[in-house]
Scaffold this motif. Structure first.
Motif, mmCIF file in Angstrom:
data_model
loop_
_atom_site.group_PDB
_atom_site.id
_atom_site.type_symbol
_atom_site.label_atom_id
_atom_site.label_comp_id
_atom_site.label_asym_id
_atom_site.label_seq_id
_atom_site.Cartn_x
_atom_site.Cartn_y
_atom_site.Cartn_z
ATOM 1 N N PRO A 1 -25.781 -65.276 -47.196
ATOM 2 C CA PRO A 1 -26.845 -64.556 -47.318
ATOM 3 C C PRO A 1 -27.716 -66.042 -47.835
ATOM 4 N N TYR A 2 -26.268 -66.722 -49.039
ATOM 5 C CA TYR A 2 -27.451 -67.062 -50.299
ATOM 6 C C TYR A 2 -27.431 -68.777 -49.669
ATOM 7 N N SER A 3 -28.441 -69.085 -48.762
ATOM 8 C CA SER A 3 -28.031 -70.317 -48.655
ATOM 9 C C SER A 3 -29.204 -71.256 -47.703
ATOM 10 N N PHE A 4 -29.423 -72.683 -47.568
ATOM 11 C CA PHE A 4 -30.049 -73.209 -46.971
ATOM 12 C C PHE A 4 -30.338 -72.295 -45.200
ATOM 13 N N VAL A 5 -30.906 -72.275 -44.931
ATOM 14 C CA VAL A 5 -31.811 -71.466 -43.507
ATOM 15 C C VAL A 5 -30.411 -71.931 -42.556
ATOM 16 N N ALA A 6 -30.470 -73.511 -42.462
ATOM 17 C CA ALA A 6 -29.722 -74.534 -41.316
ATOM 18 C C ALA A 6 -28.130 -73.290 -41.160
ATOM 19 N N THR A 7 -27.996 -72.975 -42.080
ATOM 20 C CA THR A 7 -26.391 -72.226 -41.959
ATOM 21 C C THR A 7 -26.620 -71.142 -40.914
ATOM 22 N N ALA A 8 -27.565 -70.588 -41.134
ATOM 23 C CA ALA A 8 -26.906 -69.564 -40.492
ATOM 24 C C ALA A 8 -27.558 -69.927 -38.916
ATOM 25 N N HIS A 9 -28.928 -70.773 -39.138
ATOM 26 C CA HIS A 9 -30.040 -70.535 -37.558
ATOM 27 C C HIS A 9 -28.716 -71.606 -36.770
ATOM 28 N N SER A 10 -27.976 -72.632 -36.916
ATOM 29 C CA SER A 10 -26.756 -73.249 -36.317
ATOM 30 C C SER A 10 -25.868 -72.421 -35.725
ATOM 31 N N LEU A 11 -25.531 -70.683 -36.222
ATOM 32 C CA LEU A 11 -24.910 -69.861 -35.470
ATOM 33 C C LEU A 11 -25.751 -69.274 -33.788
ATOM 34 N N LEU A 12 -26.916 -68.649 -34.688
ATOM 35 C CA LEU A 12 -28.435 -68.701 -33.985
ATOM 36 C C LEU A 12 -28.408 -69.745 -32.734
ATOM 37 N N TRP A 13 -29.203 -70.863 -32.337
ATOM 38 C CA TRP A 13 -28.382 -71.619 -31.134
ATOM 39 C C TRP A 13 -26.815 -72.259 -30.559
ATOM 40 N N ASN A 14 -25.969 -71.199 -31.510
ATOM 41 C CA ASN A 14 -25.049 -70.959 -30.252
ATOM 42 C C ASN A 14 -24.808 -69.913 -29.570
ATOM 43 N N GLY A 15 -25.967 -69.169 -29.464
ATOM 44 C CA GLY A 15 -26.027 -67.870 -29.330
ATOM 45 C C GLY A 15 -24.856 -66.890 -29.857
ATOM 46 N N ILE A 16 -24.323 -67.451 -31.583
ATOM 47 C CA ILE A 16 -23.767 -66.318 -31.960
ATOM 48 C C ILE A 16 -24.034 -65.902 -33.101
ATOM 49 N N LYS A 17 -23.606 -64.143 -33.431
ATOM 50 C CA LYS A 17 -24.592 -63.507 -33.883
ATOM 51 C C LYS A 17 -23.508 -63.335 -35.670
ATOM 52 N N PRO A 18 -24.726 -63.861 -36.758
ATOM 53 C CA PRO A 18 -24.540 -63.607 -37.783
ATOM 54 C C PRO A 18 -24.094 -62.680 -38.498
ATOM 55 N N VAL A 19 -22.739 -62.447 -39.418
ATOM 56 C CA VAL A 19 -22.666 -61.351 -40.042
ATOM 57 C C VAL A 19 -22.501 -61.311 -41.483
ATOM 58 N N PHE A 20 -24.177 -60.626 -42.249
ATOM 59 C CA PHE A 20 -23.749 -61.113 -44.034
ATOM 60 C C PHE A 20 -22.951 -61.286 -44.561
ATOM 61 N N VAL A 21 -22.608 -61.390 -45.213
ATOM 62 C CA VAL A 21 -21.124 -60.297 -46.380
ATOM 63 C C VAL A 21 -21.766 -61.018 -47.600
ATOM 64 N N ASP A 22 -22.010 -60.526 -48.823
ATOM 65 C CA ASP A 22 -21.930 -60.814 -50.077
ATOM 66 C C ASP A 22 -21.552 -61.661 -51.144
#
Length: 373
Positions: free
Chosen positions: A82-103
Motif C-alpha cells: 500500500p506504500y507506493s505511488f498509485v500506478a503500482t495498484a492501478h496497473s492491477l485494476l486495469w488488468n482486472g486483478i484484485k490487489p491484496v495489500f500487505v504491510d
C-alpha cells in the motif's frame, strides 16, 4: 520567507547544444518511432549500463507495468504494497486483478516478507513488490515464497535505476522488473519506462504487446497496445547515460550532508542504507517521530512556508483511495507500519544541482524545531 522555491526534485538535463546533433539525425532520417535506430541503440546501451540481458522500452512506466502483467498472463489476486505511488495498484485494476495489500517492513518500508504468506489464497497468482525509495526488497525471501507457492514476481522498480546488491543489478530478480524514466526519476527521458526480461522469448512477447500485437504487417498475435518509446525519448536517453554516474555521485553527497546534519535532531529518523548495496539516492525520506518538537504536518507546513516544496511520499496510502479502501486488505488493522510511515514521512529535496547553502537552509529549518517562519 524564501521567495525562491526549492522543489523536492528537479530533472537532470544535458546541455541543449549536445542534444541538437541527435535531433538533426531524427530530422534527416525521418524515423520518429517504431523501433528506429536510436531506440535500438538505447536498448543495448541500457543493457550494458544496468548489467541486464534484455530490455523493452516503453513510453512510460505505467504502461510498462500494465504490459508486464499481460505478458505473464496474471489473473486473480496479486499481493502488493500500500506504500507506493498509485500506478503500482492501478496497473492491477486495469488488468482486472484484485490487489491484496500487505504491510511493510519498518526498516526500509518495502513489502514485509513475514506478512506475505498469510495473505496467499487459492486465487493468488503473483507478488508485486516495490523497491521503495530505491532500497532493494528482500529479493531472496520473496523469491523463496514465490517458488514455494508457484507465484510470479513482478518488481515495480521505478525507483531502482542503477541499484545493485552483492549479486549485481537488483533488476535481475523476479520474473520481470519495471523501470520508470519519468522526469522526476534519477534517470529520465522526459517520459519513458522499460521492462527487464530474463530471456529472449519473454522479451519478444512484451515487444509484441507494446506494438498492437504485430509480428509483421499482416500478422497480429496478441491484443497489444501502443506503448512504444519514440526516437526523441530514446535519443535523449542515450545522451543522459553519459552523465548519469556524475549525477548519482552528487546525489550520494547530498544524502551524506542530510544525514550528517540530521543525526543529532531528536525525533527525526533517516532510513538506513545497507553498506552491501549500491544505492541511487533517488529520494531522501525522513520520519517525523512523536518526540520531535513539531508534528509531521506542522513541519511540512513550515518547510512550505519557507519555500521548501517537500512532499509526503507516500501519503495517503494507496489503500486509502476510494477504489481500494473497501478491500478487506485495506483495513487499518492490517497495515499498521505502512500507516505510521504515511503519517510521519516527508521527502526532502534531492537533485544534483541542489546547492550546499540550500541544504543548510533546509537543515536549519528542521533543527530549529519551532513553528515560526
Amino acid at each position: 520567507m524564501s521567495t525562491n522555491k526549492i522543489y523536492v526534485t528537479q530533472p537532470e538535463l544535458p546541455p541543449l547544444e549536445e542534444f541538437l546533433p541527435y535531433l538533426q539525425q531524427i530530422w534527416d532520417n525521418k524515423i520518429l518511432t517504431n523501433g528506429g535506430p536510436f531506440h535500438q541503440q538505447f536498448e543495448q546501451a541500457l543493457c550494458d549500463y544496468l548489467g541486464v540481458k534484455h530490455i523493452s522500452l516503453f513510453t512510460n512506466g505505467t504502461l510498462a507495468l500494465v504490459t508486464a502483467l499481460q505478458a505473464l498472463r496474471i489473473t486473480g489476486e496479486v499481493i502488493t504494497t500500500p506504500y507506493s505511488f498509485v500506478a503500482t495498484a492501478h496497473s492491477l485494476l486495469w488488468n482486472g486483478i484484485k490487489p491484496v495489500f500487505v504491510d511493510v517492513d519498518e526498516k526500509n518500508l518495502n513489502l514485509d516478507p513475514d506478512k506475505i504468506e498469510a495473505a496467499i489464497t487459492p486465487q493468488t497468482t503473483a507478488i508485486m513488490p516495490v523497491h521503495c525509495y530505491g532500497h532493494p526488497c528482500d529479493v531472496e525471501r520473496i523469491q523463496q515464497i514465490a517458488d514455494n507457492y508457484g507465484l510470479k514476481v513482478i518488481y515495480d522498480a521505478a525507483h531502482a535505476f542503477g541499484v545493485r546488491n552483492q549479486h549485481g543489478s537488483i533488476l535481475k530478480h523476479g520474473d520481470l522488473s519495471v523501470l520508470s524514466f519519468h522526469a522526476t526519476k534519477v534517470f529520465n527521458t522526459f517520459e519513458g519506462g522499460a521492462i527487464v526480461s530474463p530471456d529472449v522469448k519473454t522479451k519478444q512477447r512484451i515487444d509484441h504487446l507494446k506494438n498492437f500485437g504485430f509480428v509483421d504487417e499482416v500478422t497480429v498475435v496478441a491484443p497489444g497496445i501502443n506503448g512504444k518509446m519514440s526516437e526523441f525519448n530514446a535519443a535523449l536517453g542515450l545522451l543522459q547515460l553519459k552523465g548519469v554516474d556524475a549525477a548519482l555521485h552528487k546525489r550520494k553527497e547530498i544524502d551524506a550532508a542530510y544525514r550528517g546534519g540530521l543525526s543529532r535532531v531528536k525525533g527525526i529518523i533517516c532510513l538506513s542504507c545497507d553498506i552491501n548495496e549500491t544505492h541511487n539516492h533517488a529520494y531522501f525520506p525522513i520520519l517525523v517521530k512523536p518526540d520531535y518538537s513539531l508534528t509531521r504536518d506542522a513541519l511540512f507546513k513550515k518547510l512550505r512556508d519557507n519555500g521548501i516544496i517537500a512532499r509526503r511520499y507516500f501519503y495517503p496510502l494507496i489503500s486509502d483511495f476510494p477504489m481500494y479502501r473497501g478491500l478487506p486488505s485495506a483495513s487499518q488493522a492490517n497495515l499498521p507500519v505502512a500507516r505510521a510511515a504515511a503519517d510521519q514521512v516527508i521527502c526532502l529535496p534531492i537533485y544534483p544541482t541542489l546547492l550546499l547553502e540550500q541544504i543548510e537552509f533546509i537543515l536549519n529549518l528542521i533543527a530549529d524545531g519551532s513553528d515560526k517562519n
